[in-house]
Enzyme design. Structure first.
Site, mmCIF file in Angstrom:
data_model
loop_
_atom_site.group_PDB
_atom_site.id
_atom_site.type_symbol
_atom_site.label_atom_id
_atom_site.label_comp_id
_atom_site.label_asym_id
_atom_site.label_seq_id
_atom_site.Cartn_x
_atom_site.Cartn_y
_atom_site.Cartn_z
ATOM 1 N N LYS A 1 -6.990 6.482 2.803
ATOM 2 C CA LYS A 1 -6.916 5.760 1.707
ATOM 3 C C LYS A 1 -6.315 6.397 0.262
ATOM 4 C CE LYS A 1 -11.373 3.528 2.762
ATOM 5 N NZ LYS A 1 -12.557 2.917 2.363
ATOM 6 N N TYR B 1 -10.093 -6.754 4.306
ATOM 7 C CA TYR B 1 -11.595 -6.722 4.268
ATOM 8 C C TYR B 1 -12.511 -7.741 4.271
ATOM 9 C CZ TYR B 1 -11.351 -1.459 3.827
ATOM 10 O OH TYR B 1 -11.141 -0.179 4.007
ATOM 11 N N ASN C 1 -13.472 7.169 -0.335
ATOM 12 C CA ASN C 1 -14.097 7.905 0.360
ATOM 13 C C ASN C 1 -13.044 8.364 1.660
ATOM 14 O OD1 ASN C 1 -13.841 5.555 1.794
ATOM 15 N ND2 ASN C 1 -15.836 5.260 2.707
ATOM 16 N N HIS D 1 -10.651 5.311 6.377
ATOM 17 C CA HIS D 1 -11.343 4.144 6.913
ATOM 18 C C HIS D 1 -11.201 4.060 8.442
ATOM 19 C CE1 HIS D 1 -12.467 -0.110 8.305
ATOM 20 N NE2 HIS D 1 -11.356 0.054 8.800
ATOM 21 N N GLU E 1 -7.942 -5.106 13.748
ATOM 22 C CA GLU E 1 -7.409 -4.337 12.665
ATOM 23 C C GLU E 1 -5.944 -3.808 12.917
ATOM 24 O OE1 GLU E 1 -10.368 -1.447 11.467
ATOM 25 O OE2 GLU E 1 -11.642 -2.784 10.653
HETATM 26 P P1 CMP Z 1 -14.723 1.396 4.769
HETATM 27 O O1 CMP Z 1 -14.838 2.158 6.177
HETATM 28 O O2 CMP Z 1 -13.222 1.308 4.335
HETATM 29 O O3 CMP Z 1 -15.278 -0.056 4.917
HETATM 30 C C1 CMP Z 1 -15.605 -0.642 3.894
HETATM 31 C C2 CMP Z 1 -15.637 -0.039 2.664
HETATM 32 O O4 CMP Z 1 -16.394 -0.488 1.437
HETATM 33 C C3 CMP Z 1 -16.311 1.307 2.735
HETATM 34 O O5 CMP Z 1 -15.365 2.148 3.719
HETATM 35 C C4 CMP Z 1 -16.532 1.742 1.474
HETATM 36 O O6 CMP Z 1 -15.703 2.560 0.911
HETATM 37 C C5 CMP Z 1 -16.696 0.459 0.656
HETATM 38 N N1 CMP Z 1 -17.995 0.592 0.196
HETATM 39 C C6 CMP Z 1 -18.358 0.398 -1.231
HETATM 40 N N2 CMP Z 1 -19.785 0.212 -1.445
HETATM 41 C C7 CMP Z 1 -20.377 0.340 -0.159
HETATM 42 C C8 CMP Z 1 -21.797 0.117 0.473
HETATM 43 N N3 CMP Z 1 -22.839 -0.134 -0.380
HETATM 44 N N4 CMP Z 1 -21.903 -0.100 1.674
HETATM 45 C C9 CMP Z 1 -20.877 -0.048 2.518
HETATM 46 N N5 CMP Z 1 -19.315 0.317 2.093
HETATM 47 C C10 CMP Z 1 -19.210 0.311 0.827
#
Ligand code: CMP
Length: 137
Positions: free
Chosen positions: A9, A49, A112, A115, A126
């Site tokens: 990311k 998403y 974070n 993904h 995906e």
């Molecule tokens: P990712 O694995 O990219 O999939 C969806 C993303 O939404 C997740 O990682 C997080 O970066 C983001 N996100 C933000 N808030 C939440 C939440 N409360 N629960 C899950 N994903 C979240």
């Protein structure tokens, strides 16, 4: 053998840790079989998403994912979906196990670092989102 989709990311790309993250995949038996560096538009991120469209964090997530370049790759290996998720650690870096990518490089639940597909079925969807037939067989 399985394939899964990984995205490094914008936060991790900015931190200059693309190589360190890719190296963790390779050192743990995952092979990079397709890869691209690209800057998603807000609309691209919204389409990727789309499963989260009704979640309260959808707007912030798609803003963040289009805030800078990302590295998208397809990882191949035995049990690749689960293996990648184990290497990544919990979605929220505060809960991520020591030594995981998110524990080491992520700042927040949005920023974070990575993904990874959450199932084999979603991995296929995906991978098809990012790579065409010329780019991955
Ligand atoms: P990712 O694995 O990219 O999939 C969806 C993303 O939404 C997740 O990682 C997080 O970066 C983001 N996100 C933000 N808030 C939440 C939440 N409360 N629960 C899950 N994903 C979240």
């Amino acid at each position: 053998m399985q394939r899964t989709l990984s995205i490094i990311k914008p936060d991790a790309v900015k931190k200059n840790v693309i190589g360190e993250i890719l190296s963790r995949f390779e050192k743990n038996g995952l092979k990079i079989v397709a890869m691209k560096y690209l800057h998603l538009s807000k609309d691209d991120a919204a389409r990727f998403y789309i499963v989260h469209k009704d979640r309260p964090f959808y707007g912030e997530l798609t803003d963040f994912m289009s805030s800078g370049p990302v590295v998208v790759s397809v990882l191949e290996g035995e049990d690749a979906v689960a293996k990648n998720r184990k290497l990544m650690g919990a979605t929220n870096p505060k809960e991520a196990e020591k030594g995981t990518i998110r524990a080491d490089f992520a700042d927040s639940i949005d920023a974070n670092a990575v993904h990874g597909s959450d199932s084999l079925e979603n991995a296929k969807i995906e991978i098809d989102f990012f790579f065409n037939k010329l780019e991955i067989k």
